[in-house]
Scaffold this motif. Structure first.
Motif, PDB file in Angstrom:
ATOM      1  N   GLY A  52       0.848  -1.193   0.000  1.00 12.63           N
ATOM      2  CA  GLY A  52       0.000   0.000   0.000  1.00 12.63           C
ATOM      3  C   GLY A  52       0.882   1.242   0.000  1.00 12.63           C
ATOM      4  N   PRO A  53       0.271   2.423   0.087  1.00 15.17           N
ATOM      5  CA  PRO A  53       1.027   3.657  -0.117  1.00 15.17           C
ATOM      6  C   PRO A  53       1.962   4.035   1.026  1.00 15.17           C
ATOM      7  N   GLY A  54       1.792   3.474   2.208  1.00 19.56           N
ATOM      8  CA  GLY A  54       2.746   3.826   3.272  1.00 19.56           C
ATOM      9  C   GLY A  54       2.178   3.798   4.681  1.00 19.56           C
ATOM     10  N   LYS A  84      12.894   0.906  -0.169  1.00 20.12           N
ATOM     11  CA  LYS A  84      12.476   2.040   0.667  1.00 20.12           C
ATOM     12  C   LYS A  84      11.017   2.457   0.441  1.00 20.12           C
ATOM     13  N   LEU A  85      10.426   2.028  -0.666  1.00 14.14           N
ATOM     14  CA  LEU A  85       9.130   2.590  -1.055  1.00 14.14           C
ATOM     15  C   LEU A  85       7.960   2.278  -0.110  1.00 14.14           C
ATOM     16  N   PRO A  86       7.982   1.170   0.642  1.00 16.61           N
ATOM     17  CA  PRO A  86       6.882   0.990   1.604  1.00 16.61           C
ATOM     18  C   PRO A  86       6.798   2.128   2.630  1.00 16.61           C
ATOM     19  N   LYS A 119       6.635  -4.717  -1.700  1.00 14.48           N
ATOM     20  CA  LYS A 119       6.794  -3.583  -2.605  1.00 14.48           C
ATOM     21  C   LYS A 119       5.884  -2.451  -2.200  1.00 14.48           C
ATOM     22  N   GLY A 120       6.319  -1.226  -2.424  1.00  9.12           N
ATOM     23  CA  GLY A 120       5.446  -0.080  -2.185  1.00  9.12           C
ATOM     24  C   GLY A 120       4.242  -0.132  -3.117  1.00  9.12           C
ATOM     25  N   GLY A 121       3.096   0.311  -2.632  1.00  9.49           N
ATOM     26  CA  GLY A 121       1.887   0.313  -3.460  1.00  9.49           C
ATOM     27  C   GLY A 121       1.480  -1.095  -3.829  1.00  9.49           C
ATOM     28  N   ASP A 122       1.140  -1.302  -5.080  1.00  5.86           N
ATOM     29  CA  ASP A 122       0.809  -2.622  -5.602  1.00  5.86           C
ATOM     30  C   ASP A 122       1.989  -3.125  -6.434  1.00  5.86           C
ATOM     31  N   PHE A 129       3.851  -0.637 -11.960  1.00  4.81           N
ATOM     32  CA  PHE A 129       5.216  -0.090 -12.035  1.00  4.81           C
ATOM     33  C   PHE A 129       6.091  -0.607 -10.888  1.00  4.81           C
ATOM     34  N   GLY A 130       5.889  -1.861 -10.533  1.00  2.89           N
ATOM     35  CA  GLY A 130       6.612  -2.392  -9.381  1.00  2.89           C
ATOM     36  C   GLY A 130       7.522  -3.560  -9.719  1.00  2.89           C
ATOM     37  N   ARG A 131       7.628  -3.890 -10.985  1.00  5.08           N
ATOM     38  CA  ARG A 131       8.468  -5.003 -11.429  1.00  5.08           C
ATOM     39  C   ARG A 131       8.015  -6.347 -10.880  1.00  5.08           C
ATOM     40  N   THR A 174      -2.725   0.845  -4.562  1.00  2.23           N
ATOM     41  CA  THR A 174      -1.640   1.528  -5.270  1.00  2.23           C
ATOM     42  C   THR A 174      -1.622   3.023  -4.948  1.00  2.23           C
ATOM     43  N   SER A 175      -0.419   3.568  -4.881  1.00  6.57           N
ATOM     44  CA  SER A 175      -0.271   5.008  -4.633  1.00  6.57           C
ATOM     45  C   SER A 175      -0.892   5.820  -5.764  1.00  6.57           C
ATOM     46  N   ALA A 176      -1.003   5.205  -6.941  1.00 10.12           N
ATOM     47  CA  ALA A 176      -1.550   5.917  -8.101  1.00 10.12           C
ATOM     48  C   ALA A 176      -2.981   6.375  -7.847  1.00 10.12           C
ATOM     49  N   ILE A 177      -3.690   5.650  -7.008  1.00 11.24           N
ATOM     50  CA  ILE A 177      -5.068   6.008  -6.665  1.00 11.24           C
ATOM     51  C   ILE A 177      -5.135   6.582  -5.245  1.00 11.24           C
ATOM     52  N   VAL A 201       0.714  10.363 -13.241  1.00 14.20           N
ATOM     53  CA  VAL A 201       2.088  10.042 -13.603  1.00 14.20           C
ATOM     54  C   VAL A 201       2.858   9.587 -12.365  1.00 14.20           C
ATOM     55  N   LEU A 202       3.454   8.414 -12.445  1.00 15.27           N
ATOM     56  CA  LEU A 202       4.327   7.927 -11.381  1.00 15.27           C
ATOM     57  C   LEU A 202       5.777   8.119 -11.825  1.00 15.27           C
ATOM     58  N   MET A 203       6.672   8.237 -10.882  1.00 16.75           N
ATOM     59  CA  MET A 203       8.087   8.461 -11.189  1.00 16.75           C
ATOM     60  C   MET A 203       8.240   9.694 -12.079  1.00 16.75           C
ATOM     61  N   GLY A 204       7.449  10.707 -11.801  1.00 11.31           N
ATOM     62  CA  GLY A 204       7.394  11.826 -12.727  1.00 11.31           C
ATOM     63  C   GLY A 204       7.786  13.174 -12.138  1.00 11.31           C
ATOM     64  N   LEU A 252       0.480  17.720  -7.320  1.00  5.96           N
ATOM     65  CA  LEU A 252       1.600  16.833  -6.969  1.00  5.96           C
ATOM     66  C   LEU A 252       1.365  16.363  -5.544  1.00  5.96           C
ATOM     67  N   ILE A 253       1.350  15.066  -5.340  1.00  2.00           N
ATOM     68  CA  ILE A 253       1.187  14.530  -3.985  1.00  2.00           C
ATOM     69  C   ILE A 253       2.478  13.819  -3.623  1.00  2.00           C
ATOM     70  N   GLU A 254       3.180  14.396  -2.665  1.00  7.55           N
ATOM     71  CA  GLU A 254       4.488  13.879  -2.262  1.00  7.55           C
ATOM     72  C   GLU A 254       4.328  13.044  -0.992  1.00  7.55           C
ATOM     73  N   PRO A 266       9.234  10.168  -3.326  1.00  6.15           N
ATOM     74  CA  PRO A 266       8.175   9.711  -4.234  1.00  6.15           C
ATOM     75  C   PRO A 266       6.994  10.684  -4.260  1.00  6.15           C
ATOM     76  N   ALA A 267       6.552  10.987  -5.456  1.00  7.17           N
ATOM     77  CA  ALA A 267       5.375  11.833  -5.619  1.00  7.17           C
ATOM     78  C   ALA A 267       4.606  11.403  -6.862  1.00  7.17           C
ATOM     79  N   VAL A 268       3.304  11.608  -6.809  1.00  5.04           N
ATOM     80  CA  VAL A 268       2.426  11.283  -7.925  1.00  5.04           C
ATOM     81  C   VAL A 268       1.943  12.602  -8.527  1.00  5.04           C
ATOM     82  N   THR A 269       1.889  12.681  -9.842  1.00  2.25           N
ATOM     83  CA  THR A 269       1.353  13.866 -10.527  1.00  2.25           C
ATOM     84  C   THR A 269      -0.039  13.535 -11.063  1.00  2.25           C
TER      85      THR A 269
HETATM   86  N1  SAH Z   1       4.072  -0.074  -7.127  1.00  2.56           N
HETATM   87  C1  SAH Z   1       3.966   1.311  -6.715  1.00  2.56           C
HETATM   88  C2  SAH Z   1       4.626   2.241  -7.710  1.00  2.56           C
HETATM   89  C3  SAH Z   1       6.108   2.033  -7.886  1.00  2.56           C
HETATM   90  S1  SAH Z   1       6.875   3.186  -8.962  1.00  2.56           S
HETATM   91  C4  SAH Z   1       2.498   1.642  -6.466  1.00  2.56           C
HETATM   92  O1  SAH Z   1       1.616   0.887  -6.855  1.00  2.56           O
HETATM   93  O2  SAH Z   1       2.243   2.673  -5.834  1.00  2.56           O
HETATM   94  C5  SAH Z   1       7.454   4.408  -7.825  1.00  2.56           C
HETATM   95  C6  SAH Z   1       6.581   5.633  -7.891  1.00  2.56           C
HETATM   96  O3  SAH Z   1       5.360   5.402  -7.211  1.00  2.56           O
HETATM   97  C7  SAH Z   1       7.140   6.852  -7.247  1.00  2.56           C
HETATM   98  O4  SAH Z   1       8.073   7.509  -8.071  1.00  2.56           O
HETATM   99  C8  SAH Z   1       5.901   7.678  -7.049  1.00  2.56           C
HETATM  100  O5  SAH Z   1       5.491   8.263  -8.248  1.00  2.56           O
HETATM  101  C9  SAH Z   1       4.885   6.618  -6.699  1.00  2.56           C
HETATM  102  N2  SAH Z   1       4.687   6.456  -5.248  1.00  2.56           N
HETATM  103  C10 SAH Z   1       4.849   5.344  -4.532  1.00  2.56           C
HETATM  104  N3  SAH Z   1       4.491   5.524  -3.250  1.00  2.56           N
HETATM  105  C11 SAH Z   1       4.086   6.809  -3.164  1.00  2.56           C
HETATM  106  C12 SAH Z   1       3.566   7.609  -2.110  1.00  2.56           C
HETATM  107  N4  SAH Z   1       3.396   7.126  -0.883  1.00  2.56           N
HETATM  108  N5  SAH Z   1       3.223   8.890  -2.394  1.00  2.56           N
HETATM  109  C13 SAH Z   1       3.376   9.395  -3.629  1.00  2.56           C
HETATM  110  N6  SAH Z   1       3.859   8.680  -4.662  1.00  2.56           N
HETATM  111  C14 SAH Z   1       4.196   7.406  -4.443  1.00  2.56           C
END
Ligand code: SAH
Length: 267
Positions: free
Chosen positions: A16-18, A41-43, A91-94, A98-100, A122-125, A174-177, A201-203, A232-235
């Motif tokens: 999840g997002p964190g 680090k992304l979790p 993995k962070g998010g789902d 974009f999580g390989r 996912t952080s995207a939502i 946009v992720l990684m943007g 932009l959500i950081e 990490p931030a989402v646009t």
């Molecule tokens: N699998 C992840 C995405 C991995 S790509 C997911 O589903 O969320 C890495 C990108 O995810 C980051 O560059 C950023 O754009 C976004 N991201 C991940 N966690 C985030 C968070 N807590 N807040 C904002 N953006 C996040």
């Protein structure tokens, strides 16, 4: 190939997002049961700090700062599973956004290792959501596209068609943007999107210290620089991004509140 009967199992788990409260019940259970947890680090700090020291391996950055190659992570997953371990790849998010996670699943399958995919928020939502931004809206956005901002839009071989995205009229997330924000906002303007299109932009969404910055397709690069928004931030690009302004006054947000405290400390 047959599944290796002596091997353990690998769970590809999204965190999840964190916010630890946004881990799924299944993810929480598997983190308790795992013999070893491979994470980067992304979790986010809260979830990572809660992982047991003796059962976790950081496969994010290596000493020296460079990224652990995906091939090394894949091999480590197979190696641990062949030792009979129950492995969680966190993995962070789902994992499949974009999580390989897809690459890891393919590698495990090629090597006869049983695995299970545990989907997540996912952080995207979620990052837009906690900032008060719905990625779709009955009146303003009938579609949403999730895009990597990692590629150089001016390159011929860029696999993201910004012109086509601009033409959808839907929301673009946009992720990684963060780094290439100037490039793809320019590409979208070039493609005919209105300069006043709202952008947010959500950081560090749902992390302590979450920040939200808003502007338009024309102004957002300046806003990013002024606020020093970093990954990490989402646009979020599209009319839904303006919903933030409409609801902000009534939007309870524990994450941003935590930041105010943190900011005070820094001063
Ligand atoms: N699998 C992840 C995405 C991995 S790509 C997911 O589903 O969320 C890495 C990108 O995810 C980051 O560059 C950023 O754009 C976004 N991201 C991940 N966690 C985030 C968070 N807590 N807040 C904002 N953006 C996040």
């Amino acid at each position: 190939m047959e599944t290796d009967p002596d091997a353990g199992i690998v769970y590809l788990v999204g965190s999840g997002p964190g916010d630890p409260d946004l881990l799924t019940v299944k993810a929480t259970r598997l983190l308790e049961e795992a013999d070893v947890i491979l994470h980067d680090k992304l979790p986010g700090p809260k979830i990572i700090d809660s992982l047991p020291e003796d059962r976790r391996e950081d496969v994010g950055k290596r000493a020296g700062g460079e990224r652990t190659p995906q091939s090394a992570i894949n091999e480590r997953l197979v190696e641990l599973a062949r030792e009979g371990k129950t492995v969680v790849r966190l993995k962070g998010g789902d994992s499949f956004v974009f999580g390989r996670g897809g690459e890891e699943a393919e590698y495990l399958a090629e090597h006869g290792i049983a695995f299970e995919v545990v989907p997540a928020v996912t952080s995207a939502i979620a990052a837009p959501a906690v900032a008060g931004i719905p990625v779709t809206h009955r009146d303003h956005a009938s579609s949403v596209s999730f895009v990597t901002g990692h590629e150089d839009p001016t390159k011929e071989e860029s696999s993201v068609d910004w012109e086509a995205l601009a033409a959808t009229g839907g929301t673009i997330v946009v992720l990684m943007g963060v780094g290439r924000l100037p490039d793809y906002t320019a590409a979208l303007l070039e493609a005919g999107m209105a300069p006043e299109t709202p952008v947010a932009l959500i950081e560090r969404g749902t992390w302590p210290g979450q920040r939200v910055a808003t502007g338009t397709l024309e102004t957002i690069v300046g806003v990013r620089d002024e606020e020093d928004i970093s990954p990490p931030a989402v646009t979020v690009i599209g009319y839904v991004a303006a919903t933030r302004e409409t609801v902000a006054a009534f939007l309870e947000n524990e994450y941003e509140d935590e930041r105010e405290g943190a900011e005070g400390e820094r001063e």
